[in-house]
Motif scaffolding. Structure first.
Motif, PDB file in Angstrom:
ATOM      1  N   LEU A 195       0.807  -1.215   0.000  1.00 51.11           N
ATOM      2  CA  LEU A 195       0.000   0.000   0.000  1.00 51.11           C
ATOM      3  C   LEU A 195       0.842   1.268   0.000  1.00 51.11           C
ATOM      4  O   LEU A 195       0.532   2.242  -0.715  1.00 51.11           O
ATOM      5  CB  LEU A 195      -0.929   0.022   1.222  1.00 51.11           C
ATOM      6  CG  LEU A 195      -2.128  -0.917   1.199  1.00 51.11           C
ATOM      7  CD1 LEU A 195      -2.807  -0.958   2.557  1.00 51.11           C
ATOM      8  CD2 LEU A 195      -3.128  -0.485   0.119  1.00 51.11           C
ATOM      9  N   VAL A 196       1.903   1.297   0.803  1.00 52.16           N
ATOM     10  CA  VAL A 196       2.646   2.555   0.978  1.00 52.16           C
ATOM     11  C   VAL A 196       4.131   2.430   0.670  1.00 52.16           C
ATOM     12  O   VAL A 196       4.859   3.423   0.743  1.00 52.16           O
ATOM     13  CB  VAL A 196       2.464   3.105   2.412  1.00 52.16           C
ATOM     14  CG1 VAL A 196       1.008   3.431   2.685  1.00 52.16           C
ATOM     15  CG2 VAL A 196       3.007   2.134   3.459  1.00 52.16           C
ATOM     16  N   GLY A 197       4.600   1.234   0.346  1.00 56.18           N
ATOM     17  CA  GLY A 197       6.019   1.049   0.077  1.00 56.18           C
ATOM     18  C   GLY A 197       6.777   0.638   1.331  1.00 56.18           C
ATOM     19  O   GLY A 197       6.346   0.895   2.459  1.00 56.18           O
ATOM     20  N   ALA A 198       7.926   0.002   1.120  1.00 50.49           N
ATOM     21  CA  ALA A 198       8.695  -0.544   2.238  1.00 50.49           C
ATOM     22  C   ALA A 198       9.227   0.547   3.155  1.00 50.49           C
ATOM     23  O   ALA A 198       9.238   0.395   4.384  1.00 50.49           O
ATOM     24  CB  ALA A 198       9.840  -1.405   1.706  1.00 50.49           C
ATOM     25  N   GLN A 199       9.701   1.650   2.587  1.00 49.76           N
ATOM     26  CA  GLN A 199      10.289   2.692   3.425  1.00 49.76           C
ATOM     27  C   GLN A 199       9.265   3.291   4.382  1.00 49.76           C
ATOM     28  O   GLN A 199       9.538   3.456   5.581  1.00 49.76           O
ATOM     29  CB  GLN A 199      10.903   3.790   2.559  1.00 49.76           C
ATOM     30  CG  GLN A 199      12.185   3.391   1.853  1.00 49.76           C
ATOM     31  CD  GLN A 199      12.923   4.578   1.269  1.00 49.76           C
ATOM     32  OE1 GLN A 199      12.493   5.728   1.377  1.00 49.76           O
ATOM     33  NE2 GLN A 199      14.056   4.314   0.635  1.00 49.76           N
ATOM     34  N   ARG A 200       8.077   3.608   3.867  1.00 54.62           N
ATOM     35  CA  ARG A 200       7.069   4.208   4.752  1.00 54.62           C
ATOM     36  C   ARG A 200       6.552   3.187   5.761  1.00 54.62           C
ATOM     37  O   ARG A 200       6.284   3.529   6.924  1.00 54.62           O
ATOM     38  CB  ARG A 200       5.909   4.782   3.933  1.00 54.62           C
ATOM     39  CG  ARG A 200       5.048   5.748   4.726  1.00 54.62           C
ATOM     40  CD  ARG A 200       3.997   6.408   3.855  1.00 54.62           C
ATOM     41  NE  ARG A 200       4.567   7.232   2.807  1.00 54.62           N
ATOM     42  CZ  ARG A 200       4.980   8.483   2.979  1.00 54.62           C
ATOM     43  NH1 ARG A 200       4.914   9.039   4.168  1.00 54.62           N
ATOM     44  NH2 ARG A 200       5.458   9.165   1.957  1.00 54.62           N
ATOM     45  N   ALA A 201       6.416   1.939   5.359  1.00 50.74           N
ATOM     46  CA  ALA A 201       5.981   0.914   6.307  1.00 50.74           C
ATOM     47  C   ALA A 201       7.006   0.762   7.431  1.00 50.74           C
ATOM     48  O   ALA A 201       6.636   0.642   8.605  1.00 50.74           O
ATOM     49  CB  ALA A 201       5.777  -0.409   5.578  1.00 50.74           C
ATOM     50  N   ARG A 202       8.299   0.753   7.078  1.00 52.86           N
ATOM     51  CA  ARG A 202       9.339   0.659   8.119  1.00 52.86           C
ATOM     52  C   ARG A 202       9.328   1.900   9.011  1.00 52.86           C
ATOM     53  O   ARG A 202       9.576   1.806  10.224  1.00 52.86           O
ATOM     54  CB  ARG A 202      10.713   0.471   7.473  1.00 52.86           C
ATOM     55  CG  ARG A 202      10.958  -0.936   6.953  1.00 52.86           C
ATOM     56  CD  ARG A 202      12.415  -1.154   6.602  1.00 52.86           C
ATOM     57  NE  ARG A 202      12.838  -0.407   5.432  1.00 52.86           N
ATOM     58  CZ  ARG A 202      12.884  -0.900   4.197  1.00 52.86           C
ATOM     59  NH1 ARG A 202      12.502  -2.144   3.965  1.00 52.86           N
ATOM     60  NH2 ARG A 202      13.289  -0.152   3.188  1.00 52.86           N
ATOM     61  N   THR A 203       9.034   3.067   8.435  1.00 53.23           N
ATOM     62  CA  THR A 203       8.946   4.295   9.241  1.00 53.23           C
ATOM     63  C   THR A 203       7.902   4.147  10.328  1.00 53.23           C
ATOM     64  O   THR A 203       8.144   4.453  11.505  1.00 53.23           O
ATOM     65  CB  THR A 203       8.597   5.491   8.338  1.00 53.23           C
ATOM     66  OG1 THR A 203       9.655   5.715   7.410  1.00 53.23           O
ATOM     67  CG2 THR A 203       8.379   6.755   9.163  1.00 53.23           C
ATOM     68  N   TRP A 204       6.728   3.662   9.946  1.00 46.51           N
ATOM     69  CA  TRP A 204       5.641   3.541  10.934  1.00 46.51           C
ATOM     70  C   TRP A 204       5.937   2.447  11.952  1.00 46.51           C
ATOM     71  O   TRP A 204       5.637   2.605  13.131  1.00 46.51           O
ATOM     72  CB  TRP A 204       4.315   3.293  10.210  1.00 46.51           C
ATOM     73  CG  TRP A 204       3.437   4.508  10.225  1.00 46.51           C
ATOM     74  CD1 TRP A 204       2.283   4.668  10.932  1.00 46.51           C
ATOM     75  CD2 TRP A 204       3.646   5.739   9.527  1.00 46.51           C
ATOM     76  NE1 TRP A 204       1.756   5.915  10.705  1.00 46.51           N
ATOM     77  CE2 TRP A 204       2.566   6.596   9.856  1.00 46.51           C
ATOM     78  CE3 TRP A 204       4.637   6.200   8.665  1.00 46.51           C
ATOM     79  CZ2 TRP A 204       2.461   7.888   9.346  1.00 46.51           C
ATOM     80  CZ3 TRP A 204       4.523   7.483   8.149  1.00 46.51           C
ATOM     81  CH2 TRP A 204       3.452   8.307   8.495  1.00 46.51           C
ATOM     82  N   LEU A 205       6.533   1.361  11.526  1.00 49.40           N
ATOM     83  CA  LEU A 205       6.859   0.301  12.480  1.00 49.40           C
ATOM     84  C   LEU A 205       7.885   0.799  13.495  1.00 49.40           C
ATOM     85  O   LEU A 205       7.759   0.549  14.703  1.00 49.40           O
ATOM     86  CB  LEU A 205       7.399  -0.929  11.749  1.00 49.40           C
ATOM     87  CG  LEU A 205       7.772  -2.118  12.636  1.00 49.40           C
ATOM     88  CD1 LEU A 205       6.564  -2.617  13.428  1.00 49.40           C
ATOM     89  CD2 LEU A 205       8.353  -3.252  11.791  1.00 49.40           C
ATOM     90  N   LEU A 206       8.897   1.512  13.023  1.00 47.36           N
ATOM     91  CA  LEU A 206       9.909   2.064  13.926  1.00 47.36           C
ATOM     92  C   LEU A 206       9.288   3.069  14.886  1.00 47.36           C
ATOM     93  O   LEU A 206       9.548   3.038  16.095  1.00 47.36           O
ATOM     94  CB  LEU A 206      11.017   2.721  13.098  1.00 47.36           C
ATOM     95  CG  LEU A 206      12.174   3.358  13.871  1.00 47.36           C
ATOM     96  CD1 LEU A 206      12.910   2.323  14.704  1.00 47.36           C
ATOM     97  CD2 LEU A 206      13.135   4.058  12.903  1.00 47.36           C
ATOM     98  N   TYR A 207       8.462   3.933  14.361  1.00 45.87           N
ATOM     99  CA  TYR A 207       7.811   4.965  15.178  1.00 45.87           C
ATOM    100  C   TYR A 207       6.905   4.363  16.252  1.00 45.87           C
ATOM    101  O   TYR A 207       6.976   4.730  17.436  1.00 45.87           O
ATOM    102  CB  TYR A 207       7.033   5.898  14.249  1.00 45.87           C
ATOM    103  CG  TYR A 207       5.867   6.609  14.854  1.00 45.87           C
ATOM    104  CD1 TYR A 207       6.011   7.473  15.927  1.00 45.87           C
ATOM    105  CD2 TYR A 207       4.581   6.427  14.329  1.00 45.87           C
ATOM    106  CE1 TYR A 207       4.924   8.133  16.475  1.00 45.87           C
ATOM    107  CE2 TYR A 207       3.493   7.089  14.859  1.00 45.87           C
ATOM    108  CZ  TYR A 207       3.666   7.935  15.936  1.00 45.87           C
ATOM    109  OH  TYR A 207       2.584   8.585  16.476  1.00 45.87           O
ATOM    110  N   LEU A 208       6.056   3.429  15.875  1.00 53.50           N
ATOM    111  CA  LEU A 208       5.124   2.838  16.837  1.00 53.50           C
ATOM    112  C   LEU A 208       5.849   2.012  17.892  1.00 53.50           C
ATOM    113  O   LEU A 208       5.498   2.054  19.081  1.00 53.50           O
ATOM    114  CB  LEU A 208       4.098   1.970  16.103  1.00 53.50           C
ATOM    115  CG  LEU A 208       3.175   2.685  15.114  1.00 53.50           C
ATOM    116  CD1 LEU A 208       2.297   1.679  14.378  1.00 53.50           C
ATOM    117  CD2 LEU A 208       2.312   3.730  15.819  1.00 53.50           C
TER     118      LEU A 208
END
Length: 441
Positions: A386-399
């Motif tokens: 849905l959003v690409g690997a970079q943005r998915a990793r951003t949200w996982l790291l943030y949460l």
């Protein structure tokens, strides 16, 4: 030569602490305890250059978000290494002699990582221009965070589509209880506000419309919700129409500062005032005070800093973009400011509001964040599509990092502050006890 062994040794010498990780490097070499919960892979030399060119949370974040650094296993274990980021950022300035720095530099250079700083990941927010917290800039940065796709948010928020701390009040709300926790949070806000049929509620930062729907359906109020996210507005309007509540709820794409007209009996602001900023907080408080009828209540639900923050120095608006670079500011919440509870209470009182109650929900947010992390991990492939690997990793790291931040006392907390606009006689118009104003109608 073992790059992993040499790299682990250099980092431990640099930080002066053992690192409980199993390290793998670009040459296939490995070092560290094989049964470590945290397994970290530097997939290329660029990952190390990212960390060394920005030896703080930003460098580590860039390496992880880009995919140059991979965590295999428990991300909580890596982020939970005591004071890793703090030591990495402050160690060379505080404790390292020039001779020692030169020797460590030779060690890192021997690993073949000498070179220019790598370009940041594509999802990193470029330097912003314009006055901090101006309406135009606020609209841009809010869009960056929220307009990434409603389907993506649904993956980890669940059907409630509530992007704020839940209220884990039920004894059985532990596994699969995120929906209950969010329902109970919305109901808690409604009860604190004393909502009754026929009242008008303003929901500031209304998100995907969850609070507006709950208040209208369960408490019979008419609601105006405002958001700066076009995707949130469209989603909220659609679900409100599906629920047959369009005649009771109005969702606007509007800055809260542009809300005027007739007064409201209550105002809810859930997870929004973190975007307001210290300089604009007095204006925020005055404006919401002016929108309330005498005796009207305001519920402000916001993250708060426990660490003391010095008063900001005045500086020209044109220089407001030169703030310290952090992962949160560059990737997640541009221009967001987490303030101590005392600053919020002071602003409310100076605006003429009477603060009646404050409830800390720190542990509740840790549970909420852990539930979001689990949801995102379970739907990882779909999130990436849905959003690409970079943005998915951003949200996982943030949460994940946020969950740890709320689990440790003394760093972050979250408060629901209840305030009231006094009546003309100076009375609050509220019952005398918390039990009375929390009782359901």
């Amino acid at each position: 030569m073992s790059a992993a062994r040499d790299l682990l040794s250099a980092f431990e010498e640099f930080l002066r602490v053992p690192l409980p990780v199993h390290l793998r490097c670009w040459d296939g070499s490995e070092a560290g305890p094989p049964d470590a919960a945290a397994r970290v892979e530097f997939r290329n030399r660029r990952a190390l250059r990212r960390v060394l060119w920005a030896p703080n949370e930003l460098g580590l974040s860039r390496a992880y978000v880009s995919g140059d650094l991979v965590v295999d296993g428990d991300l909580y274990a890596v982020l939970g290494i005591p004071d890793l980021v703090g030591r990495l950022g402050s160690r060379p300035l505080r404790d390292t002699s020039p001779r020692e720095l030169a020797r460590l530099a030779r060690k890192f250079a021997a690993l073949g990582i000498v070179g220019l700083p790598p370009r940041p990941p594509s999802v990193e927010i470029p330097r912003r221009r314009g006055a901090l917290h101006s309406k135009r800039r606020d609209a841009q940065v809010v869009s960056h965070h929220y307009d990434v796709g409603n389907d993506f948010y649904r993956l980890f928020l669940g059907p409630s589509m509530v992007y704020s701390c839940g209220y884990w009040a039920r004894p059985d709300t532990g596994t699969g209880g995120l929906a209950d926790a969010q329902h109970d949070k919305l109901d808690l806000v409604c009860r604190k506000l004393g909502l009754e049929p026929g009242m008008r509620l303003l929901d500031v930062g209304c998100g995907w419309g969850s609070m507006a729907l709950h208040a209208a359906q369960h408490y019979g109020v008419d609601v105006v919700g405002v958001t700066l996210s076009a995707e949130q507005r469209d989603f909220a309007r659609a679900r409100i129409a599906d629920a047959g509540m369009s005649d009771r709820i109005e969702i606007r794409l509007q800055d809260y500062r542009d809300v005027d007209g007739s007064a409201f009996d209550a105002v809810s602001s859930i997870g929004m005032s973190e975007h307001v900023g210290a300089a604009k907080l007095p204006e925020y408080a005055r404006h919401l005070h002016g929108l309330l009828v005498p005796g009207g209540r305001l519920l402000n639900h916001a993250i708060a800093s426990v660490v003391h923050r010095p008063e900001p120095r005045s500086r020209p608006a044109a220089l407001s973009h030169s703030r310290p670079a952090t992962f949160i500011d560059r990737y997640v919440f541009p221009d967001g400011e987490i303030l101590p509870l005392s600053r919020t209470v002071d602003a409310f009182e100076r605006a003429g509001l009477e603060v009646r109650d404050s409830e800390a929900l720190r542990e509740h947010y840790a549970l909420t964040l852990r539930a979001w992390v689990a949801n995102l991990q379970e739907s990882w492939d779909e999130a990436v599509s849905l959003v690409g690997a970079q943005r998915a990793r951003t949200w996982l790291l943030y949460l994940t990092a946020s969950a740890l931040g709320f689990e440790e006392p003394g760093r972050l907390t979250i408060h629901q502050v209840l305030a009231v606009r006094p009546t003309g006689t100076g009375a609050s118009g509220m019952p005398r006890t918390r039990h009375e104003w929390l009782a359901t109608g």
